[in-house]
Design an enzyme around this catalytic site. Structure first.
Site, PDB file in Angstrom:
ATOM      1  N   HIS A  37      29.488 -37.330 -33.113  1.00 45.58           N
ATOM      2  CA  HIS A  37      30.315 -36.643 -34.108  1.00 45.58           C
ATOM      3  C   HIS A  37      30.453 -35.158 -33.764  1.00 45.58           C
ATOM      4  CE1 HIS A  37      29.560 -40.327 -36.350  1.00 45.58           C
ATOM      5  NE2 HIS A  37      30.544 -39.981 -37.158  1.00 45.58           N
ATOM      6  N   LYS A 105      24.488 -48.337 -41.989  1.00 43.29           N
ATOM      7  CA  LYS A 105      23.624 -48.780 -43.069  1.00 43.29           C
ATOM      8  C   LYS A 105      23.384 -47.650 -44.056  1.00 43.29           C
ATOM      9  CE  LYS A 105      19.008 -47.768 -41.213  1.00 43.29           C
ATOM     10  NZ  LYS A 105      18.065 -47.054 -42.081  1.00 43.29           N
TER      11      LYS A 105
HETATM   12  S1  SF4 Z   1      14.253 -51.416 -40.156  1.00 37.42           S
HETATM   13 FE1  SF4 Z   1      13.010 -49.557 -40.191  1.00 37.42          FE
HETATM   14  S2  SF4 Z   1      12.906 -48.866 -38.111  1.00 37.42           S
HETATM   15 FE2  SF4 Z   1      14.605 -50.315 -38.259  1.00 37.42          FE
HETATM   16  S3  SF4 Z   1      16.431 -49.084 -38.702  1.00 37.42           S
HETATM   17 FE3  SF4 Z   1      15.578 -49.682 -40.658  1.00 37.42          FE
HETATM   18  S4  SF4 Z   1      14.206 -47.972 -41.257  1.00 37.42           S
HETATM   19 FE4  SF4 Z   1      14.640 -47.779 -39.052  1.00 37.42          FE
END
Ligand code: SF4
Lengths: 199, 290
Positions: A37, A105
């Site tokens: 970015h 996410k």
């Molecule tokens: S599961 Fe845990 S280590 Fe994997 S992306 Fe999510 S927060 Fe990060």
């Protein structure tokens, strides 16, 4: 049957996606997180040409583990990273480069929801940490740009098929599943406080 | 005689097992959570997580691309002569290439990445001498998404139990979808600022299905967990029943004028592993025997 989205994405397809809908991706997906970015916007400012065309693309907030066998790269694990880290840059990125979908996410803040509404883009949530499943949807890696930024920060050019499941978590009409959940959580907080004797 | 090479090999194997397979208590909690979700969105999130852990195991690959930074806890016999530190450091280097692990460790200011997860004070090793004849090494591969949501509160004694609850609830609300819920929370009560944070992380080493032996602490663990799961943040913050898989508290006595509270946030990928290296070179992996 869940919808399959093919990249590059047209604005019509993007605007037709409904909040909460499950979709799968097919075609080229670029990875890009913090440094991409920053770098891309810097290139724009200096009038330099970008190594890839972001218009209508799916940009994946991801810093993968890649393995090189011979001269071929392969995705070992490629789950999403926390999108909110890109909150401050994403609205401008969307305005200038016009990606059709952001995959990540955790969701993003209101200015990004607004930019998505204005310019026609959606946010597709992929399950955090589910990196093996995500890697399975990556059929091949056709290249890497800005590798000098480091393995997690480079632009990886991924050829995907059956990549998902992805949840339409922010649509192109100003709606956000995260905002809906937040409103409910606010309500629920009262009950939780009561349970703890904090009311 | 255990050699440095034994330590190195055990470290590589330990890291491989740790990033590929979850301890039994965490896996069980995830499967339970999947079964309990009824709405479509959270159900799909949990299904993806459960499918992913199965596939990681099948393919012998890391379940998550963020294989974290490596935090070690080493317990040594009284008369240990082998250079355990060097064995661990070289083991991390080798595991980064062989498992592989993502090269995550960078200089905090220049952000320069040496590419092998080794740098100043990293891997970080907590040392202890125990009365046993074996070397025990435990590792937590801690991802950033969850670690970044960790917090310290220097409360006053008058804020007391209420203050502790407010702080934890507030931190969970603020973390929201970021730490890949359903999370596991480690809480350190008392000590001093540094001790509270250290205990918070150590709390994550206890299986989440074991309550604290002190009934009052155990009650606080249960109360907080139940309240947090009433919030409805849900898997990946997309709504649902399971926000937190487990919550462990450790405590230490503290100054009469202070009440430090540390919170360490762990994601659903609650990876931890232990290896024991016996005097004859034999190894056992108690967290991964199943
Ligand atoms: S599961 Fe845990 S280590 Fe994997 S992306 Fe999510 S927060 Fe990060």
């Amino acid at each position: 049957m869940p919808k399959v989205l093919k990249t590059p994405l047209s604005e019509e397809v993007v605007r037709g996606l409904k909040l909460g809908e499950t979709v799968y991706m097919e075609g080229v997906v670029y990875t890009g997180r913090d440094e991409v970015h920053l770098h891309a916007l810097e290139y724009l400012e200096k009038g330099k040409k970008l190594p890839v065309e972001f218009k209508g693309c799916a940009l994946f907030h991801c810093g993968p583990i890649m393995r090189k066998t011979g001269d071929k790269w392969q995705a070992v694990a490629a789950g999403p990273t926390t999108s909110s880290r890109m909150n401050s840059l994403e609205p401008l990125f969307i305005e200038k480069f016009r990606p059709g979908a952001i995959i990540g996410k955790g969701g993003m803040s209101q200015p990004t929801v607004d930019a998505m509404k204005t310019y026609g883009c959606v946010y597709l949530a992929i399950t955090g940490g589910a990196a093996v499943l995500a890697a399975q949807g990556i059929k091949s890696v056709s290249g890497v740009e800005w590798f000098e930024l480091g393995m997690p920060e480079a632009i990886w050019i991924l050829n995907t098929g059956n990549f998902g499941p992805l949840t339409v978590a922010m649509d192109a009409h100003g709606n956000s599943l995260y905002a809906e959940v937040n409103a409910k959580v606010k309500e629920n907080e009262k009950k939780a406080r009561q349970r703890l004797g904090l009311a | 005689m255990v050699t440095e090479e034994d330590i190195q090999n055990a470290t590589v194997e330990l890291l491989r097992k740790t990033v590929v397979k979850l301890p039994a208590d965490v896996e069980e909690a995830l499967r339970k959570a999947y079964a309990s979700e009824t709405d479509e969105v959270p159900r799909m999130q949990m299904k993806t997580i459960v499918d992913n852990i199965d596939m990681a195991l099948k393919g012998n690959t890391p379940m998550c691309q963020d294989t974290g930074v490596t935090i070690f806890y080493a317990a040594l016999p009284k008369d240990c002569k082998v250079d355990v530190e060097k064995g661990i450091v070289e083991g991390v280097r080798k595991a980064t290439k062989e498992v592989p692990l993502r090269p995550n460790a960078v200089h905090p200011l220049t952000r320069k990445n040496p590419g092998d997860n080794v740098g100043e004070r990293m891997p970080f090793i907590n040392w202890k001498v125990h009365g046993k004849d074996y070397i025990e090494i435990t590792v937590m591969t801690k991802g950033a998404g969850s670690e970044n949501m960790s917090q310290l509160a220097m409360l006053t004694p008058t804020q007391g139990l209420k203050g502790i609850k407010e702080f934890i609830l507030g931190a969970v609300l603020k973390a929201g979808s970021n730490p890949c819920p359903p999370t596991i929370l480690g809480i350190g009560l008392g000590g001093s600022s540094d001790i509270a944070m250290k205990l918070a992380k150590e709390a994550l080493l206890r299986p989440i299905n074991q309550r604290h032996k002190d009934p009052e602490i155990a009650k606080l663990e249960t109360d907080l967990l139940e309240a947090i799961n009433m919030l409805g943040i849900g898997p990946m913050g997309l709504g649902g029943k399971t926000t937190c898989l487990g919550l462990n508290i450790e405590y230490a006595y503290c100054h009469t004028a202070s009440l430090p509270v540390g919170l360490n946030v762990q994601c659903w990928a609650g990876r931890r592993g232990t290896v024991r290296i016996y005097p004859d070179g034999r190894t056992a992996y108690p967290t991964h025997e199943r």
